[in-house]
Scaffold this motif. Structure first.
Motif: not given
Ligand SMILES: Nc1ncnc2c1ncn2[C@@H]1O[C@H](COP(=O)(O)OP(=O)(O)OP(=O)(O)O)[C@@H](O)[C@H]1O
Ligand SMILES: [Mg+2]
Lengths: 268, 283
Positions: A105-110, A112, A148, A150, A152-153, B1, B4, B175, B193, B196-197, B280
């Protein structure tokens, strides 16, 4: 379990480029002349030690990398002969669950929003998409607040569930499961396996289950291919593989499972 | 949702980090000063007032920071000088940042185009950046616009390299493969994708570069390639002051020099703080 859903014929993958005047040419023969078929509704296991080319086969089935040689046929149609529409249709029918949920999963997107985007391509109504995302998140056993969060959570097990929700949201027929539980604790492992079994029944899914040992495979798979150094050494029903292994590699893999709890499909 | 940005984190971090608050306060004050310079400055920055004496000491004859060798009020010139400093620090870095993020992501994403872009960058890299800036400014001729243009060209290879390295690293992660498996197009992978990283570390780097740019542009003005007299500019003021420095009148150089230093440090404080804010995994 009659018509083959997927046929793989003499599939070969060489990574890297050919040697020429400018390049030293560091080619890797990752998959070598591999053939097998996967029938509708079954769970087909691919087992082999690390680096034997399992993920590479998954990648080629998903069309994430091109194959060097051979053919892959989905419902009798060659990949190389896909038209634009059939390629599009195929993409939603075959999905994958990645080996490492931590980086899938992309770490900077939720979570969902990442489950949502395959669907957002088809449905423009955001509210409908959100409802569908929540439905799938709850179906894989997560609470809807997880949408909602991220990546890593979430715990490893929760992330893997989210990965399943993401793969299922387009209602696929074939799911490539690339070592979906090998990074998880024993108790979490069996929960995920149970979930996968329930979903298989509910949606009539066909699974390709990749693993590096024969531990869970016996319980989970109908047929098994044993890989070694890019080649398939033996293919057969779970019963054949467990009771009458031919290849020394298979025997070695079998002997490395210390506790066989007898729950595998052979017994029922 | 679908968003970011986390504003609650923003507030929390600001309270926690005193250095950052100081840095941001300094930058804000500089910006406000720049905007309201005509209201704040007690004298016309470019003309000696009737009663002025040359090289007045601070706190004499109504000049808080004294006057320069032409009898102009130093405080007023400092206030007006904040305009060129803040503009020339931020605008060139932002422009080269935007160019670099596109070049770096495309280069990191596509091996073929990447080789081409990075070879050009390597050529630019071969020259020390200050030397390159001097040469470009000399070719283009003096003036604020040309100096900024020189800074844009000089910074692009550095910033592109930062983005490129990050992009190559991110491309290895699953990812990215997942994104294409779930139907993202190449364009979406690059700008939804990857962007943002890779953006956060570029923002951090760019902020630090703004501090460096304040100093570099002041230096170009100092040697006569940058902003031209009689414009009030910190680098130029320091340059004028150097002639009287040896005569025992340090203030003319000291105050603009300090202003340059303080603004540069403020930007680097801001950079450190952003590094934490944009991670993050930190809460
Ligand atoms: N992108 C790539 N470029 C070059 N070589 C690669 C690449 N991906 C994999 N390989 C090589 O191909 C071989 C097979 O890799 P693959 O990932 O398919 O193995 P695996 O069976 O999935 O292993 P594991 O159980 O560790 O996941 C390995 O030797 C690997 O080093
Ligand atoms: Mg693998």
């Amino acid at each position: 379990m009659t018509e083959p859903l997927l046929e793989v014929k003499n599939l070969t993958k060489i990574y890297g480029q050919k040697k020429n005047l400018l390049r030293s040419g560091n080619q890797v023969l990752a998959v070598n002349n591999v053939s097998f078929t996967v029938n509708k509704g079954e769970t087909f296991g691919i087992v082999g030690e690390s680096g034997s080319g399992k993920t590479t086969i998954g990648r080629m089935i998903m069309q994430l990398v091109n194959h060097t040689n051979g053919d892959i046929l989905y419902k009798g149609q060659k990949y190389s002969e896909f038209t634009k529409e059939s390629a599009e249709r195929f993409k939603s029918k075959v999905q994958i669950i990645f080996q490492d949920s931590g980086s899938a999963f992309n770490p900077r997107k939720t979570i969902g929003s990442q489950i949502a985007y395959p669907l957002l391509k088809k449905i423009k109504d955001r509210k409908a998409v959100l409802d569908e995302v929540i439905k799938f998140i709850e179906m894989v056993g997560l609470s809807k607040e997880m949408a909602y969060r991220y990546p890593h959570e979430l715990s490893g097990g929760q992330r893997q569930r989210a990965g399943i929700a993401r793969a299922l949201i387009l209602k696929p027929e074939l799911l490539v499961l690339d070592e979906p539980v090998s990074a998880l604790d024993v108790s979490v492992k069996s929960q995920i396996i149970n979930l996968l079994e329930n979903l298989q029944k509910k949606y009539n899914l066909t699974y390709i289950f990749i693993a590096h040992n024969l531990d869970l495979v016996a319980y989970f798979c109908d047929r098994i291919a044993v890989m070694y150094h890019g080649e398939i050494k033996e293919v057969g029903s779970t019963k054949q593989i467990y009771q009458f292994p031919h290849n020394p590699i298979t025997k070695k893999l079998l002997s490395s499972i210390l506790t066989l709890d007898g729950r595998y499909k052979v017994s029922n | 949702m679908y968003t970011n940005i986390r504003w609650r984190k923003f507030g929390k971090y600001l309270v926690k980090d005193k250095m950052a608050s100081i840095g941001i306060a300094i930058i804000m004050v500089t910006i406000i000063t720049a905007i309201f310079a005509p209201l704040l400055a007690p004298y016309n920055p470019n003309e000696a007032s009737d009663t002025a004496t040359r090289l007045a000491m601070p706190f004499t004859s109504g000049h808080i920071l004294g006057t320069d060798s032409q009898g102009r009020d130093i405080l007023s010139r400092l206030i007006y000088g904040s305009r060129t400093s803040i503009l020339s620090a931020t605008i060139p870095v932002i422009i080269s940042g935007v160019i670099s993020i596109i070049l770096g992501i495309v280069a990191g994403f596509s091996k073929k185009i990447g080789g081409f872009i990075m070879r050009i960058m390597d050529v630019l890299f071969a020259f020390p950046s200050v030397l390159l800036a001097v040469v470009i400014a000399a070719i283009l001729g003096p003036g604020l616009f040309n100096v900024c243009l020189a800074m844009v060209i000089v910074r692009i290879p550095y910033m592109t390299r930062v983005v490129y390295t990050d992009t190559v690293q991110e491309m290895q992660k699953e990812y990215i493969e997942a994104a294409s498996a779930f139907g993202r197009t190449k364009f979406e992978i690059m700008f939804k994708e990857l962007l943002p990283n890779v953006l956060p570390s570029l923002i951090v780097y760019a902020t630090t570069l703004m501090g460096v740019t304040v100093v570099t542009i002041a230096g170009l003005s100092f040697i006569g390639l940058g902003i031209q007299p009689p414009t009030a500019d910190w680098g130029l003021m320091a340059s004028n002051g150097k002639n009287v420095l040896v005569q025992g009148d340090p203030y003319v150089t000291l105050f603009p020099g300090l202003a340059i230093l303080i603004l540069a440090v403020a930007f680097s404080m801001l950079g450190d703080w952003l590094r934490d804010l944009l991670d993050p995994t930190k809460k």
